[in-house]
Design a protein around this motif. Structure first.
Motif, PDB file in Angstrom:
ATOM      1  N   ILE A  20       0.861  -1.178   0.000  1.00 42.30           N
ATOM      2  CA  ILE A  20       0.000   0.000   0.000  1.00 42.30           C
ATOM      3  C   ILE A  20       0.898   1.229   0.000  1.00 42.30           C
ATOM      4  O   ILE A  20       1.796   1.354   0.829  1.00 42.30           O
ATOM      5  N   SER A  21       0.678   2.117  -0.926  1.00 45.14           N
ATOM      6  CA  SER A  21       1.574   3.241  -1.139  1.00 45.14           C
ATOM      7  C   SER A  21       1.342   4.324  -0.084  1.00 45.14           C
ATOM      8  O   SER A  21       0.613   5.289  -0.310  1.00 45.14           O
ATOM      9  N   MET A  22       1.973   4.109   1.057  1.00 48.16           N
ATOM     10  CA  MET A  22       1.807   5.016   2.194  1.00 48.16           C
ATOM     11  C   MET A  22       2.876   4.685   3.234  1.00 48.16           C
ATOM     12  O   MET A  22       3.339   3.560   3.307  1.00 48.16           O
ATOM     13  N   SER A  23       3.239   5.659   4.016  1.00 45.54           N
ATOM     14  CA  SER A  23       4.206   5.432   5.079  1.00 45.54           C
ATOM     15  C   SER A  23       3.587   4.572   6.180  1.00 45.54           C
ATOM     16  O   SER A  23       2.414   4.720   6.520  1.00 45.54           O
ATOM     17  N   ARG A  29      -0.898   5.323  12.796  1.00 49.59           N
ATOM     18  CA  ARG A  29      -1.661   6.339  13.524  1.00 49.59           C
ATOM     19  C   ARG A  29      -3.153   6.026  13.487  1.00 49.59           C
ATOM     20  O   ARG A  29      -3.861   6.222  14.474  1.00 49.59           O
ATOM     21  N   VAL A  30      -3.638   5.474  12.376  1.00 51.41           N
ATOM     22  CA  VAL A  30      -5.051   5.134  12.242  1.00 51.41           C
ATOM     23  C   VAL A  30      -5.337   3.763  12.852  1.00 51.41           C
ATOM     24  O   VAL A  30      -6.340   3.569  13.538  1.00 51.41           O
ATOM     25  N   VAL A  31      -4.450   2.804  12.621  1.00 49.18           N
ATOM     26  CA  VAL A  31      -4.661   1.433  13.100  1.00 49.18           C
ATOM     27  C   VAL A  31      -4.702   1.379  14.623  1.00 49.18           C
ATOM     28  O   VAL A  31      -5.453   0.590  15.204  1.00 49.18           O
ATOM     29  N   ASP A  32      -3.933   2.234  15.282  1.00 49.43           N
ATOM     30  CA  ASP A  32      -3.940   2.252  16.745  1.00 49.43           C
ATOM     31  C   ASP A  32      -5.293   2.670  17.309  1.00 49.43           C
ATOM     32  O   ASP A  32      -5.632   2.320  18.435  1.00 49.43           O
ATOM     33  N   GLN A  33      -6.070   3.422  16.520  1.00 51.49           N
ATOM     34  CA  GLN A  33      -7.380   3.868  16.989  1.00 51.49           C
ATOM     35  C   GLN A  33      -8.448   2.770  16.924  1.00 51.49           C
ATOM     36  O   GLN A  33      -9.408   2.799  17.676  1.00 51.49           O
ATOM     37  N   GLU A  47     -14.770   6.106   8.860  1.00 54.71           N
ATOM     38  CA  GLU A  47     -15.449   6.998   7.930  1.00 54.71           C
ATOM     39  C   GLU A  47     -15.360   8.453   8.352  1.00 54.71           C
ATOM     40  O   GLU A  47     -15.431   9.352   7.508  1.00 54.71           O
ATOM     41  N   LEU A  48     -15.185   8.702   9.644  1.00 53.24           N
ATOM     42  CA  LEU A  48     -15.161  10.087  10.124  1.00 53.24           C
ATOM     43  C   LEU A  48     -13.755  10.651  10.325  1.00 53.24           C
ATOM     44  O   LEU A  48     -13.628  11.852  10.513  1.00 53.24           O
ATOM     45  N   MET A  49     -12.740   9.811  10.302  1.00 52.60           N
ATOM     46  CA  MET A  49     -11.375  10.330  10.491  1.00 52.60           C
ATOM     47  C   MET A  49     -10.891  11.019   9.218  1.00 52.60           C
ATOM     48  O   MET A  49     -11.172  10.556   8.111  1.00 52.60           O
ATOM     49  N   PRO A  50     -10.130  12.109   9.338  1.00 53.98           N
ATOM     50  CA  PRO A  50      -9.750  12.885   8.153  1.00 53.98           C
ATOM     51  C   PRO A  50      -8.447  12.442   7.485  1.00 53.98           C
ATOM     52  O   PRO A  50      -7.903  13.176   6.672  1.00 53.98           O
ATOM     53  N   ALA A  53      -5.015   7.516   5.202  1.00 49.69           N
ATOM     54  CA  ALA A  53      -4.801   6.093   5.475  1.00 49.69           C
ATOM     55  C   ALA A  53      -6.100   5.368   5.791  1.00 49.69           C
ATOM     56  O   ALA A  53      -6.130   4.136   5.790  1.00 49.69           O
ATOM     57  N   CYS A  54      -7.175   6.091   6.044  1.00 53.72           N
ATOM     58  CA  CYS A  54      -8.433   5.458   6.447  1.00 53.72           C
ATOM     59  C   CYS A  54      -9.055   4.640   5.327  1.00 53.72           C
ATOM     60  O   CYS A  54      -9.654   3.590   5.601  1.00 53.72           O
ATOM     61  N   TYR A  55      -8.930   5.069   4.088  1.00 53.13           N
ATOM     62  CA  TYR A  55      -9.611   4.376   3.000  1.00 53.13           C
ATOM     63  C   TYR A  55      -9.086   2.954   2.775  1.00 53.13           C
ATOM     64  O   TYR A  55      -9.880   2.013   2.724  1.00 53.13           O
ATOM     65  N   PRO A  56      -7.765   2.739   2.634  1.00 50.19           N
ATOM     66  CA  PRO A  56      -7.307   1.350   2.461  1.00 50.19           C
ATOM     67  C   PRO A  56      -7.557   0.481   3.690  1.00 50.19           C
ATOM     68  O   PRO A  56      -7.831  -0.713   3.564  1.00 50.19           O
ATOM     69  N   ILE A  57      -7.505   1.072   4.880  1.00 53.67           N
ATOM     70  CA  ILE A  57      -7.786   0.299   6.096  1.00 53.67           C
ATOM     71  C   ILE A  57      -9.267  -0.064   6.152  1.00 53.67           C
ATOM     72  O   ILE A  57      -9.630  -1.173   6.552  1.00 53.67           O
ATOM     73  N   LEU A  58     -10.133   0.843   5.726  1.00 51.30           N
ATOM     74  CA  LEU A  58     -11.570   0.569   5.673  1.00 51.30           C
ATOM     75  C   LEU A  58     -11.866  -0.578   4.705  1.00 51.30           C
ATOM     76  O   LEU A  58     -12.671  -1.466   4.997  1.00 51.30           O
ATOM     77  N   LYS A  59     -11.190  -0.594   3.555  1.00 56.39           N
ATOM     78  CA  LYS A  59     -11.362  -1.683   2.602  1.00 56.39           C
ATOM     79  C   LYS A  59     -10.903  -3.010   3.196  1.00 56.39           C
ATOM     80  O   LYS A  59     -11.529  -4.053   2.969  1.00 56.39           O
ATOM     81  N   LEU A  60      -9.824  -2.991   3.970  1.00 63.42           N
ATOM     82  CA  LEU A  60      -9.336  -4.225   4.592  1.00 63.42           C
ATOM     83  C   LEU A  60     -10.286  -4.723   5.681  1.00 63.42           C
ATOM     84  O   LEU A  60     -10.475  -5.933   5.837  1.00 63.42           O
ATOM     85  N   VAL A  61     -10.887  -3.797   6.426  1.00 67.17           N
ATOM     86  CA  VAL A  61     -11.850  -4.201   7.466  1.00 67.17           C
ATOM     87  C   VAL A  61     -13.084  -4.817   6.814  1.00 67.17           C
ATOM     88  O   VAL A  61     -13.599  -5.845   7.281  1.00 67.17           O
ATOM     89  N   TYR A  62     -13.563  -4.232   5.714  1.00 67.67           N
ATOM     90  CA  TYR A  62     -14.666  -4.816   4.968  1.00 67.67           C
ATOM     91  C   TYR A  62     -14.308  -6.216   4.467  1.00 67.67           C
ATOM     92  O   TYR A  62     -15.108  -7.146   4.519  1.00 67.67           O
ATOM     93  N   SER A  63     -13.088  -6.361   3.956  1.00 68.07           N
ATOM     94  CA  SER A  63     -12.643  -7.648   3.422  1.00 68.07           C
ATOM     95  C   SER A  63     -12.542  -8.698   4.520  1.00 68.07           C
ATOM     96  O   SER A  63     -12.924  -9.858   4.322  1.00 68.07           O
ATOM     97  N   ALA A  64     -12.031  -8.310   5.689  1.00 64.20           N
ATOM     98  CA  ALA A  64     -11.923  -9.258   6.805  1.00 64.20           C
ATOM     99  C   ALA A  64     -13.310  -9.694   7.272  1.00 64.20           C
ATOM    100  O   ALA A  64     -13.520 -10.872   7.603  1.00 64.20           O
ATOM    101  N   ALA A  65     -14.273  -8.769   7.283  1.00 68.52           N
ATOM    102  CA  ALA A  65     -15.642  -9.126   7.676  1.00 68.52           C
ATOM    103  C   ALA A  65     -16.278 -10.057   6.650  1.00 68.52           C
ATOM    104  O   ALA A  65     -17.004 -10.996   7.009  1.00 68.52           O
ATOM    105  N   ALA A  66     -16.008  -9.824   5.374  1.00 70.59           N
ATOM    106  CA  ALA A  66     -16.526 -10.709   4.335  1.00 70.59           C
ATOM    107  C   ALA A  66     -15.896 -12.095   4.442  1.00 70.59           C
ATOM    108  O   ALA A  66     -16.572 -13.113   4.247  1.00 70.59           O
TER     109      ALA A  66
END
Length: 165
Positions: A20-23, A29-33, A47-50, A53-66
């Motif tokens: 994932i193209s990100m530091s 910082r997002v995963v710790d929350q 969805e509410l964090m600005p 990094a939230c978008y790829p993590i959100l996709k992974l959470v959706y994928s893990a739930a699926a």
């Protein structure tokens, strides 16, 4: 008297996002929350964090739930983020042209994100009859052409070592 044996069943499912193209620092910082929170609460937070990094993590959470729904037939209301980790990936390098024919390298960091989801409604251990588990292990070993089967023998109920002559 029939003996019972505890058999561990699978209650965790994971989703892995690589390169994932990100530091990794920004993703952590997002995963710790979200670590240790429920699935619905995690979706609201992400969805509410600005942060970007939230978008790829959100996709992974959706994928893990699926994955949990497909593999364990679990409900989304029983899911909890049990583990979430971010590790550094390889850095992609680009060359930027500079004055007098020189070039500088630009490093784009990547990271690998792992989200592990646990179903809290399932028990981790299942009680199985001792003889049934022994028969199953024998069937498995016969398929693999192995002649040894592991079994637990209680020394006090079958006479122990001193009965044999």
């Amino acid at each position: 008297m029939l003996k019972k044996k505890l058999k561990k069943i699978k209650t965790e499912v994971y989703a892995l996002g690589q390169h994932i193209s990100m530091s990794a620092h920004k993703a952590r910082r997002v995963v710790d929350q979200i670590r240790g929170r429920s699935y619905e609460e995690t979706l609201m937070i992400l969805e509410l964090m600005p942060y970007r990094a939230c978008y790829p993590i959100l996709k992974l959470v959706y994928s893990a739930a699926a994955n949990a729904n497909y593999n364990m037939d679990s409900n989304e209301s029983n899911l909890v983020i049990s583990k979430a980790q971010v590790s550094e990936g390889t850095a992609t390098k680009k060359l930027k042209p500079r004055a007098r024919g020189r070039s500088f390298t630009i490093k784009r960091p990547t990271c690998h994100i792992t989200i592990v989801v646990k179903d809290i409604s399932l028990d981790e251990y299942l009680e199985v009859d001792f003889l049934d588990s022994f028969r199953c292990s024998k069937k498995l070993n016969s398929k693999n052409n192995k002649s040894t089967a592991m079994a637990y023998h209680d020394m006090y109920t079958n006479g122990g070592v001193w009965d044999k002559k």
